[in-house]
Design an enzyme around this catalytic site. Structure first.
Site, mmCIF file in Angstrom:
data_model
loop_
_atom_site.group_PDB
_atom_site.id
_atom_site.type_symbol
_atom_site.label_atom_id
_atom_site.label_comp_id
_atom_site.label_asym_id
_atom_site.label_seq_id
_atom_site.Cartn_x
_atom_site.Cartn_y
_atom_site.Cartn_z
ATOM 1 N N ASP A 39 124.299 13.639 83.933
ATOM 2 C CA ASP A 39 125.008 13.234 85.142
ATOM 3 C C ASP A 39 125.682 11.883 84.920
ATOM 4 O O ASP A 39 125.083 10.962 84.348
ATOM 5 C CB ASP A 39 124.004 13.146 86.296
ATOM 6 C CG ASP A 39 124.638 12.737 87.601
ATOM 7 O OD1 ASP A 39 125.487 13.484 88.102
ATOM 8 O OD2 ASP A 39 124.287 11.656 88.110
ATOM 9 N N GLU A 58 128.870 14.783 81.936
ATOM 10 C CA GLU A 58 129.805 14.719 83.053
ATOM 11 C C GLU A 58 130.668 13.481 82.789
ATOM 12 O O GLU A 58 130.178 12.353 82.919
ATOM 13 C CB GLU A 58 129.053 14.589 84.376
ATOM 14 C CG GLU A 58 129.977 14.554 85.577
ATOM 15 C CD GLU A 58 129.234 14.297 86.875
ATOM 16 O OE1 GLU A 58 129.677 14.810 87.911
ATOM 17 O OE2 GLU A 58 128.223 13.578 86.856
#
Length: 711
Positions: free
Chosen positions: A353, A389
């Site tokens: 993330d 990401e």
């Protein structure tokens, strides 16, 4: 388990600085914890209920900034926490407060829940001087406790699957949300890892043909206080409290082996397990947040602070704090955590993330940062799937295509370009073409391959596929923020009515567009990711930011699988995935350039317009162009690898409002229709090109194939 202090030796021994965490050996337990700025660390042991502190021990030794001690008699199951002595000097970045019980960053299992109280804060909440004050209340009663864990488990013959990247299909899902509404699973197991091991779930994944289950965060989290006070919950879980412990609510019986058994069963079915991990920030929020673990142990080491004002946290994540991935001990903690999930749980890879945050050094994002270098040379982790990401909210926060070789990246450009094209926007044809061939414009460097592009139309964040074709605007009123939260640029289109409708024409168009987008996803080079439930028309009623809904709005409704639409869409999705798997033109391991001739007159890839003529610069520049044909050709080996033949695929795309006839390109091949987005049932094989022509329905796509090209 030790129940009282009299059962534990009062004479704590020196122990070892390695490994970090609590490590039992059958006779006692070694405790080791990092703090570069603490003056003293105390180990606190608790009774079986976690209510009473039964003994406290000063860790007797500090080696290379690791405090450690060994306690004879402490066995697996013992509850514990820490208290750290040191300066409370926010202006210098230090926030030590011995009154706050601290969770071990390496705790492998948690007991009890975080209970919100002002006592969890290191300063006096509500004071006019805010975090410059000092709070003397004890927080132990409100804190979860760490549990000493014995990780022994018999994995049998379970080994890493190492599914090749070019054969990989991700299925993103939430541990709880995937099964909470699955009535076929025992009620007490729904929403847990036990449910992931149920044949009901595994059979569905196998039927689809997905190869990798990508789980949204499973690390133990803290529920945001502001959400709890509003009667909501942090459902998605991007609010990590512990990087080594699974979220307790995902274990139906409290045993870590439940997660291991689920992974073993998924592996037996040929399905990898990928964890979405949040090492960019923690649940301790900004400098005004609570003191639960890292802040109280060594705020100045664990977090990035403003260099000219150490009182304040750098907030490149939008979550209040940023983990300091420039500190060697912090890198060590993250590396130890990742290895733990691979070695103790046989996890197959990770999705990072806000991965840009993990690559930030003092001067910004650096593909050669210490953490990325450590990952790529680690003998355990370098062989797993690593996915970033590629953005955060810091300076230069969008770094798509700029991660080092060995990483795949979530390709937000694929999502946006595909949505805009099928929505009918102008000047989008060339952008879609780039995405269909693996986004070479972004990834074709440093010997990277198309698989580096993780392609997706939808993700957990945003509209579901059903909502993408059903709503023009977000509908997040239930989030309690007056519909201000969530993105406004969704590139969605409702095709004539906002939300549910009985209009047959609108429903038919929505169905074609949804199927055409699935074909775009699975027939593009790169690595496709499907969001759980999109294969049977899951809806969130137009909510594009359902992070705070741990309820039926977010949980997947499996009754959809029994509807005609659900059954049809599941079958269609499975056929798309099977077609991709069977044909190398649809899962290329290298970038197609159009320069390589496979057979006379047949290059590896060629673009055509609807007249069967090659695309040229003028045609690419035509802003209103909504028709496109992509031919890909590849060599294919027989299963025994003794014979080689040539296969070809032809993807015909029609995003216009009318049915259009395509003239198929020369040379004339024996094409057969494999998948048609306009067909609600698998009737594709009944259609044949006539006189080298075929009609593609409006808002639709058509895949033709030749399994053995003969010229």
């Amino acid at each position: 388990m030790a129940q009282a202090s009299k059962k534990i030796s009062a004479n704590i021994q020196t122990g070892s600085p390695y490994p970090l965490g609590a490590t039992p050996d059958g006779f006692g337990t070694n405790f080791a914890i990092f703090s570069g700025n603490a003056e003293r660390i105390e180990l606190c042991l608790f009774d079986a209920a976690g209510r009473h502190e039964v003994s406290r021990h000063v860790l007797p030794e500090c080696t290379d900034e690791v405090w450690h001690g060994y306690l004879p008699g402490v066995q697996a199951g013992q509850l514990y926490g820490y208290r750290a002595h040191g300066p409370y000097q926010p202006e210098q970045g230090h926030r030590f407060n011995v009154n706050k019980l601290l969770l071990d960053p390496y705790a492998k299992r948690l007991h009890g829940q975080l209970k919100w109280s002002d006592a969890l804060y290191g300063y006096r909440v509500g004071s006019s001087r805010a975090d410059l004050t000092f709070d003397r209340r004890d927080s132990a009663a409100f804190m979860p406790k760490g549990v000493v864990v014995d990780d022994a488990f018999n994995w049998g013959r379970d080994t890493p699957l190492h599914t090749p990247w070019d054969q990989t299909v991700f299925y993103e899902a939430h541990v709880k949300g995937l099964t909470m509404r699955a009535d076929a699973i025992p009620a007490h197991e729904r929403g847990t890892f036990a449910a992931l091991a149920d044949p009901y779930v595994i059979d569905h994944l196998v039927k689809l043909g997905v190869t990798s289950l990508e789980l949204m965060p499973i690390h133990a989290i803290a529920q945001d206080r502001r959400l709890v006070e509003k009667g909501l919950r942090n459902y998605w879980g991007y609010n990590t409290l512990s990087y080594f412990a699974p979220e307790p609510s995902y274990l139906s019986d409290g045993s870590l082996n439940e997660m291991r058994l689920a992974i073993r069963q998924l592996h037996l079915a040929g399905i990898e397990v990928i964890l979405d991990v949040v090492y960019n920030h923690t649940c301790e929020e900004s400098e005004l947040g609570p003191t639960l673990s890292f802040r109280g142990l060594d705020n100045a080491s664990y977090y990035r602070l403003l260099p000219d004002n150490l009182r304040h946290s750098i907030n490149d994540t939008g979550c209040g704090n940023t983990v300091n991935m420039s500190h060697p001990r912090v890198i060590q903690m993250v590396m130890d955590s990742l290895r733990y999930w691979v070695e103790a749980f046989h996890v197959d890879g990770f999705r990072f993330d806000l991965g840009v945050t993990l690559g930030r050094e003092a001067n910004g994002f650096d593909p050669g940062c210490g953490f990325f270098d450590a990952l790529r040379q680690d003998p355990v982790l370098a062989r797993t799937k690593l996915i970033s990401e590629p953005w955060d909210i810091g300076p230069g926060g969008y770094q798509i295509g700029n991660h080092p070789a060995g990483f795949a990246e979530w390709n937000g450009r694929f999502r946006d370009d595909a949505r805009r094209f099928w929505k009918g926007e102008t000047d989008t044809r060339s952008a879609l073409a780039s995405r269909l061939l693996g986004s070479a414009d972004l990834f074709a460097h440093h010997r990277r391959s198309p698989w580096a592009s993780v392609n997706f139309i939808t993700a957990h964040d945003g509209f579901t596929l059903q909502d993408l074709v059903s709503y023009n605007d977000k509908h997040n009123e239930a989030n309690g923020e007056d519909n201000r939260d969530g993105g406004n640029d969704n590139e969605s289109f409702n095709w004539g009515a906002e939300g549910p409708t009985d209009d047959a024409g609108i429903l038919a168009t929505r169905e074609k567009v949804r199927r055409a987008m699935l074909m775009t996803l699975f027939f593009s080079n790169g690595t496709p990711m499907l969001v759980g439930g999109d294969e049977f028309a899951r809806t969130q009623n137009g909510n594009n930011n359902a992070y705070c809904h741990d309820d039926e709005l977010s949980w997947i409704d499996w009754t959809n699988t029994d509807t005609d639409i659900g059954k049809s869409l599941i079958d269609f999705t499975a056929r798309c995935i099977a077609a991709r798997k069977d044909r190398p033109t649809l899962h290329a391991s290298h970038f197609y350039t159009g320069d390589k001739e496979i057979l006379s007159g047949l290059n590896d890839t060629t673009w055509f317009d609807e007249s069967g003529q090659p695309m040229d610069q003028e045609k690419w520049g035509y802003a209103e162009g909504r028709l496109l044909a992509l031919r890909r050709v590849a060599n294919i080996q027989s299963k025994n690898k003794k014979q080689t033949s040539v296969c070809a695929s032809l993807l015909l795309i029609n995003a216009s409002t009318e049915d259009r006839e395509f003239i198929l390109p020369e040379p004339v091949l024996n094409w057969k229709v494999l998948i048609d987005a306009a067909e609600t049932e698998d009737a594709s094989s009944k259609r044949k090109p006539a006189e080298n022509r075929i009609t593609v329905a409006s808002h639709s796509a058509l895949l033709l194939v030749v399994d053995n090209v003969q010229l």
